[in-house]
Design a protein around this motif. Structure first.
Motif, PDB file in Angstrom:
ATOM      1  N   ASP A 170       0.841  -1.192   0.000  1.00  0.00           N
ATOM      2  CA  ASP A 170       0.000   0.000   0.000  1.00  0.00           C
ATOM      3  C   ASP A 170       0.883   1.251   0.000  1.00  0.00           C
ATOM      4  OD1 ASP A 170      -1.888   1.955   0.354  1.00  0.00           O
ATOM      5  OD2 ASP A 170      -2.794   1.067   2.159  1.00  0.00           O
TER       6      ASP A 170
ATOM      7  N   THR B 126       0.216   4.165   0.559  1.00  0.00           N
ATOM      8  CA  THR B 126      -0.086   5.064   1.679  1.00  0.00           C
ATOM      9  C   THR B 126       0.907   4.880   2.821  1.00  0.00           C
ATOM     10  OG1 THR B 126      -2.377   4.727   1.068  1.00  0.00           O
ATOM     11  CG2 THR B 126      -1.985   5.906   3.107  1.00  0.00           C
ATOM     12  N   LYS B 127       1.411   3.668   2.980  1.00  0.00           N
ATOM     13  CA  LYS B 127       2.385   3.421   4.060  1.00  0.00           C
ATOM     14  C   LYS B 127       3.650   4.236   3.806  1.00  0.00           C
ATOM     15  CE  LYS B 127       0.974  -1.371   4.804  1.00  0.00           C
ATOM     16  NZ  LYS B 127       1.406  -2.736   4.425  1.00  0.00           N
TER      17      LYS B 127
ATOM     18  N   ASN C 221       3.005   7.917   4.477  1.00  0.00           N
ATOM     19  CA  ASN C 221       2.902   8.249   5.899  1.00  0.00           C
ATOM     20  C   ASN C 221       4.249   8.413   6.596  1.00  0.00           C
ATOM     21  OD1 ASN C 221       0.162   8.374   5.822  1.00  0.00           O
ATOM     22  ND2 ASN C 221      -0.226   6.601   7.127  1.00  0.00           N
TER      23      ASN C 221
HETATM   24  C1  NAG Z   1      -1.629   6.835   7.188  1.00  0.00           C
HETATM   25  O1  NAG Z   1      -1.863   7.895   8.076  1.00  0.00           O
HETATM   26  C2  NAG Z   1      -3.237   8.235   8.204  1.00  0.00           C
HETATM   27  C3  NAG Z   1      -3.351   9.513   8.998  1.00  0.00           C
HETATM   28  O2  NAG Z   1      -2.537   9.476  10.104  1.00  0.00           O
HETATM   29  C4  NAG Z   1      -3.971   7.065   8.837  1.00  0.00           C
HETATM   30  O3  NAG Z   1      -5.347   7.359   8.973  1.00  0.00           O
HETATM   31  C5  NAG Z   1      -3.811   5.845   7.949  1.00  0.00           C
HETATM   32  O4  NAG Z   1      -4.375   4.713   8.553  1.00  0.00           O
HETATM   33  C6  NAG Z   1      -2.344   5.568   7.646  1.00  0.00           C
HETATM   34  N1  NAG Z   1      -2.313   4.558   6.612  1.00  0.00           N
HETATM   35  C7  NAG Z   1      -1.428   3.568   6.580  1.00  0.00           C
HETATM   36  C8  NAG Z   1      -1.611   2.562   5.504  1.00  0.00           C
HETATM   37  O5  NAG Z   1      -0.531   3.476   7.360  1.00  0.00           O
END
Ligand code: NAG
Ligand code: NAG
Length: 390
Positions: free
Chosen positions: A199, A201-202, A205
């Protein structure tokens, strides 16, 4: 019952017949996805080939709250999205398409990823045609194509050990702060010869601690000496630029960048200064990497190595096969001479090239024609149970 055997052989004969009339088999093909509208042969007889439309990747339930806030129009400024910057050019197009595909497939919220694609002004296929091709391959992708003016960098490029490294677009990463909309304050830069199997998104972040401007996996055991010439190391002043920091090697194909700090600190100019020095006195042999090492090495936020399993393209000169580094894998990177699509087409792939293959959306005319006949055969077998077919 007596009819079964002769009928089977009739079907078989028909199927064999189909193999030789690919035009007919197109009418009954059942592979998912359809041919994209753009498969143009553009100016100079440059053929981009054609790509099949990617499957539709939708947000899961856990993403709903975010997308509810939005209208149909997704803005390149939306700070709630994951922003990815990549180059888009006719030479590595197949790689870029596979990279985008891999990110969509593995993202938990694929509709929350925005792609900033940078095309060169004088690409033989033109930025407009490349943009249309992306749209037809990924009909609901959030993306924007920016035009990179090669003349911003062409006079700064010195010859390097490998021709591909001299492509002006290879330097687009130095200019992201200027190219991308000023509202984009953070971006993940990715090379086109990668696939993401986790992912994204990881990676997004990742926090850049202190006053760090970029994050990347770094390699502190690599012998740093070899990235610069003896002329650099013997210079009375130049090696001093590394004093006070422990320079570690990092690959610039995967970087998380804070564009606010980047723009404030004029990092584009800092990189250009080193390129100007290189023009006067050869201080390195590689292309766009060494200026990044000179400016950032030792001040990079260390990201887990799983996010850049690099070197899979093999040696810069010979292109031999490489294996993965130890540990988990989130991103595979075919940096180096060989590219998986070239080796697969030439029927001499490295073992890991097969991991790239599932993300390839390039339409192989001959091989797909064969698949289609096979589909033709299976659907015809079903039809034999219903004798009305003959
Ligand atoms: C990334 O950070 C957001 C906001 O802090 C959080 O809601 C989300 O779960 C995180 N996603 C991952 C895949 O770590
Ligand atoms: C690093 O490389 C340089 C030149 O390639 C060599 O002279 C030096 O001994 C190497 N250092 C280490 C620690 O291996």
């Amino acid at each position: 019952m007596r009819l079964r055997f002769p009928m089977k052989s009739a079907v078989l004969a028909f199927a064999i017949f189909l193999v030789f009339i690919p035009l007919f088999s197109v009418g009954i093909r059942m592979i998912p996805g359809r041919l994209t509208a753009v498969s143009a042969t553009v100016g100079n007889g440059f053929d981009l080939g054609s790509f099949v439309e990617a499957p539709e990747y939708r947000n899961g339930k856990e993403c709903v709250s975010q997308s509810l806030n939005r209208e149909n129009f997704v803005s390149s400024c939306d700070a709630s999205l994951v922003h990815v910057a990549m180059t888009l050019d006719s030479e590595y197009l197949r790689g870029s398409i596979a990279a985008v595909h891999s990110m969509l497939r593995h993202a938990s919220c694929p509709e929350n990823v925005f792609f900033h694609l940078i095309a060169a002004e004088f690409d033989p296929a033109s930025p407009r045609v490349l943009s249309q091709l992306v749209r037809s391959t990924f009909p609901s992708l959030n993306f924007k194509v920016y035009i990179f003016r090669e003349d911003t960098v062409i006079n700064l490029i010195s010859s390097s050990i490998r021709q591909a490294l001299e492509n002006p677009l290879n330097y687009a990463r130095n200019y992201l702060g200027d190219i991308l909309d000023p509202c984009v304050d953070r971006v993940i830069y990715l090379d086109s010869d990668i696939i993401v199997v986790d992912d994204i998104t990881k990676l997004w972040n990742t926090s850049l601690t202190g006053s760090r401007i970029i994050g990347a996996p770094e390699y502190c055991h690599a012998n740093f000496t070899k990235y610069f010439t003896s002329g650099f190391w013997s210079d009375p002043a130049l090696p001093g630029f590394f004093s006070g920091r422990k320079p570690c090697y990092f690959n610039t194909g995967v970087m998380v960048m804070d564009l606010v700090r980047w723009r404030e600190g004029n990092y584009r100019e800092k990189l250009e200064t080193w390129m100007q020095i290189q023009k006067k006195k050869r201080i390195y042999d590689l292309g766009s990497l060494p200026p990044f090492l000179l400016v950032f090495a030792g001040n990079v936020e260390a990201i887990d190595h799983r996010w850049n399993q690099h070197g899979l393209g093999g040696d810069n000169v010979r292109g031999s096969c490489r294996s993965l580094h130890k540990g988990p894998v989130s991103l595979l990177h075919w940096s180096g001479k060989g590219k998986p699509w070239v080796r697969l087409d030439e029927k001499r792939p490295c073992p890991l090239d097969h991991l790239w293959e599932p993300y390839d959306l390039y339409e192989h005319k001959i091989e797909r024609a064969k698949d289609q006949s096979l589909f033709g055969f299976s659907s015809l077998s079903e039809l034999t149970e219903d004798s009305s077919f003959f």
